[in-house]
Design an enzyme around this catalytic site. Structure first.
Site, PDB file in Angstrom:
ATOM      1  N   TYR A 122       0.837  -1.212   0.000  1.00 36.31           N
ATOM      2  CA  TYR A 122       0.000   0.000   0.000  1.00 36.31           C
ATOM      3  C   TYR A 122       0.868   1.256   0.000  1.00 36.31           C
ATOM      4  CZ  TYR A 122      -3.263   3.503   1.942  1.00 36.31           C
ATOM      5  OH  TYR A 122      -4.018   4.636   2.175  1.00 36.31           O
TER       6      TYR A 122
HETATM    7  N1  LIG Z   1      -8.572   6.660   6.094  1.00 31.29           N
HETATM    8  C1  LIG Z   1      -7.357   7.159   6.234  1.00 31.29           C
HETATM    9  O1  LIG Z   1      -6.898   7.440   7.358  1.00 31.29           O
HETATM   10  C2  LIG Z   1      -6.503   7.412   5.039  1.00 31.29           C
HETATM   11  C3  LIG Z   1      -5.200   7.909   5.241  1.00 31.29           C
HETATM   12  C4  LIG Z   1      -4.412   8.198   4.138  1.00 31.29           C
HETATM   13  C5  LIG Z   1      -4.898   7.984   2.849  1.00 31.29           C
HETATM   14  N2  LIG Z   1      -6.168   7.483   2.686  1.00 31.29           N
HETATM   15  C6  LIG Z   1      -6.641   7.306   1.298  1.00 31.29           C
HETATM   16  O2  LIG Z   1      -7.833   8.049   1.137  1.00 31.29           O
HETATM   17  C7  LIG Z   1      -8.654   7.440   0.120  1.00 31.29           C
HETATM   18  C8  LIG Z   1     -10.074   7.253   0.679  1.00 31.29           C
HETATM   19  O3  LIG Z   1      -9.986   6.369   1.779  1.00 31.29           O
HETATM   20  P1  LIG Z   1     -11.154   6.190   2.846  1.00 31.29           P
HETATM   21  O4  LIG Z   1     -10.518   6.220   4.162  1.00 31.29           O
HETATM   22  O5  LIG Z   1     -12.286   7.092   2.504  1.00 31.29           O
HETATM   23  O6  LIG Z   1     -11.520   4.651   2.551  1.00 31.29           O
HETATM   24  P2  LIG Z   1     -12.892   3.848   2.440  1.00 31.29           P
HETATM   25  O7  LIG Z   1     -13.912   4.438   3.333  1.00 31.29           O
HETATM   26  O8  LIG Z   1     -12.519   2.431   2.587  1.00 31.29           O
HETATM   27  O9  LIG Z   1     -13.325   4.149   0.928  1.00 31.29           O
HETATM   28  C9  LIG Z   1     -12.575   3.654  -0.147  1.00 31.29           C
HETATM   29  C10 LIG Z   1     -13.361   3.854  -1.422  1.00 31.29           C
HETATM   30  O10 LIG Z   1     -12.593   3.299  -2.528  1.00 31.29           O
HETATM   31  C11 LIG Z   1     -13.438   2.438  -3.260  1.00 31.29           C
HETATM   32  N3  LIG Z   1     -12.699   1.386  -3.940  1.00 31.29           N
HETATM   33  C12 LIG Z   1     -11.866   0.454  -3.397  1.00 31.29           C
HETATM   34  N4  LIG Z   1     -11.446  -0.386  -4.343  1.00 31.29           N
HETATM   35  C13 LIG Z   1     -12.022   0.022  -5.512  1.00 31.29           C
HETATM   36  C14 LIG Z   1     -11.989  -0.447  -6.853  1.00 31.29           C
HETATM   37  N5  LIG Z   1     -11.252  -1.507  -7.220  1.00 31.29           N
HETATM   38  N6  LIG Z   1     -12.715   0.216  -7.791  1.00 31.29           N
HETATM   39  C15 LIG Z   1     -13.454   1.288  -7.452  1.00 31.29           C
HETATM   40  N7  LIG Z   1     -13.523   1.786  -6.208  1.00 31.29           N
HETATM   41  C16 LIG Z   1     -12.816   1.147  -5.255  1.00 31.29           C
HETATM   42  C17 LIG Z   1     -14.418   1.887  -2.228  1.00 31.29           C
HETATM   43  O11 LIG Z   1     -15.616   1.443  -2.839  1.00 31.29           O
HETATM   44  P3  LIG Z   1     -15.930  -0.105  -3.214  1.00 31.29           P
HETATM   45  O12 LIG Z   1     -15.285  -0.955  -2.166  1.00 31.29           O
HETATM   46  O13 LIG Z   1     -17.410  -0.120  -3.240  1.00 31.29           O
HETATM   47  O14 LIG Z   1     -15.342  -0.299  -4.581  1.00 31.29           O
HETATM   48  C18 LIG Z   1     -14.700   3.136  -1.401  1.00 31.29           C
HETATM   49  O15 LIG Z   1     -15.696   3.926  -2.010  1.00 31.29           O
HETATM   50  C19 LIG Z   1      -7.962   6.121  -0.236  1.00 31.29           C
HETATM   51  O16 LIG Z   1      -7.211   6.290  -1.410  1.00 31.29           O
HETATM   52  C20 LIG Z   1      -7.027   5.882   0.942  1.00 31.29           C
HETATM   53  O17 LIG Z   1      -5.917   5.108   0.580  1.00 31.29           O
HETATM   54  C21 LIG Z   1      -6.962   7.186   3.739  1.00 31.29           C
END
Ligand SMILES: NC(=O)c1ccc[n+]([C@@H]2O[C@H](COP(=O)([O-])OP(=O)(O)OC[C@H]3O[C@@H](n4cnc5c(N)ncnc54)[C@H](OP(=O)(O)O)[C@@H]3O)[C@@H](O)[C@H]2O)c1
Length: 256
Positions: free
Chosen positions: A153
């Site tokens: 990741y």
């Molecule tokens: N949460 C944190 O603390 C954090 C920190 C740093 C960076 N981030 C980044 O921020 C972004 C959003 O994260 P979040 O925390 O909001 O995560 P989340 O709640 O798990 O949401 C992730 C989203 O990505 C979608 N997704 C995953 N695999 C996919 C695929 N193959 N095709 C299309 N959509 C896909 C999921 O939808 P489906 O599963 O329905 O496809 C979901 O809508 C991500 O890139 C994550 O790496 C998060």
């Protein structure tokens, strides 16, 4: 309105940061295209926007699959005629394990969802942006600080930051701005999953402490950073990586 009539694709728009970005964009007048795999989630966000009299379209898409990405773009163009903004937000944490316990399939899958997906979506929208000599691409990365046991990741996200810098140079003459963000530690499903894996799995009790100390924030806050980068106020900014944890960044968005 900061994004009046601008058409924005938001990948992973069904929950977490993607949903917050979709709502923020919609409130600023954008026409929003939501692309993720879980239809109920993106359909629900589109419904939320439409109930506020905003334009929104949900298109079930696995953004790591080229055919599905191209189909999503076709449908978005049929509905709204153009694309002005792409937010490569979809991501998944992949395996939480030491490198020697990770299979090749897990490695490749994690790179595919966190890095190749941005290549596919960006490649799909660029001919439209290049032709109109205007566009914004915002890539959602993560911190550059190493996190043990999350190597695929973290490597994919580091690649996404360099992808951002590469593209920004390549696209400068076309007035297309490409930037990356680290949204900070957000209280979303991804974060819950990491916490559930336990302190041992990630080699630290960091997340528990972050929660206790109130550092975990809601995705609505970093969504404002994405909104800023998508707006004309950021026209002169490209090839940058902004961390939401940076106080100056928080200051910048508090003024927009
Ligand atoms: N949460 C944190 O603390 C954090 C920190 C740093 C960076 N981030 C980044 O921020 C972004 C959003 O994260 P979040 O925390 O909001 O995560 P989340 O709640 O798990 O949401 C992730 C989203 O990505 C979608 N997704 C995953 N695999 C996919 C695929 N193959 N095709 C299309 N959509 C896909 C999921 O939808 P489906 O599963 O329905 O496809 C979901 O809508 C991500 O890139 C994550 O790496 C998060």
């Amino acid at each position: 309105m900061k994004l009046q009539n601008r058409v924005a694709i938001i990948t992973g728009g069904g929950r977490g940061l993607g949903r917050s970005v979709a709502l923020a964009f919609g409130m600023e007048g954008a026409k929003v295209v939501l692309a993720a795999r879980t239809n109920e989630e993106i359909a629900h966000v589109a419904e939320e926007l439409r109930s506020l009299k905003k334009d929104a379209l949900s298109i079930p898409t696995d953004v790591s699959e080229e055919e599905q990405v191209n189909h999503m773009l076709k449908r978005a163009l049929e509905a709204y005629g153009t694309i002005d903004i792409l937010v490569n937000n979809a991501g998944a944490r992949g395996p939480i394990a030491p490198l020697h316990e990770i299979s090749l399939a897990e490695w490749e899958q994690t790179l595919r969802i966190n890095l190749t997906s941005a290549f596919l979506c960006t490649k799909a929208v660029l001919p439209i942006m290049i032709e109109k000599k205007e566009g914004k691409v915002i890539n959602v990365a993560t911190t550059l600080t190493p996190r043990p046991n999350l190597t695929p990741y973290m490597v994919a996200k580091a690649g996404l930051i360099h992808f951002t810098k590469q593209l920004s140079r390549e696209l400068k003459d076309y007035n297309i701005q490409v930037n990356a963000i680290h949204p900070g530690v957000m209280d979303t499903r991804m974060q819950e999953e990491i916490r559930k894996a336990g302190a041992k799995a990630i080699g630290t009790d960091m997340f528990e402490r972050l929660k206790e100390e109130g550092i975990l924030h809601l995705p609505d806050e970093p969504a404002k950073l994405v909104l800023f980068l998508a707006s004309r106020a950021a026209d002169g900014i490209t090839g940058e990586y902004f961390s939401f944890d940076d106080k100056e960044v928080k200051f910048l968005i508090s003024r927009t």
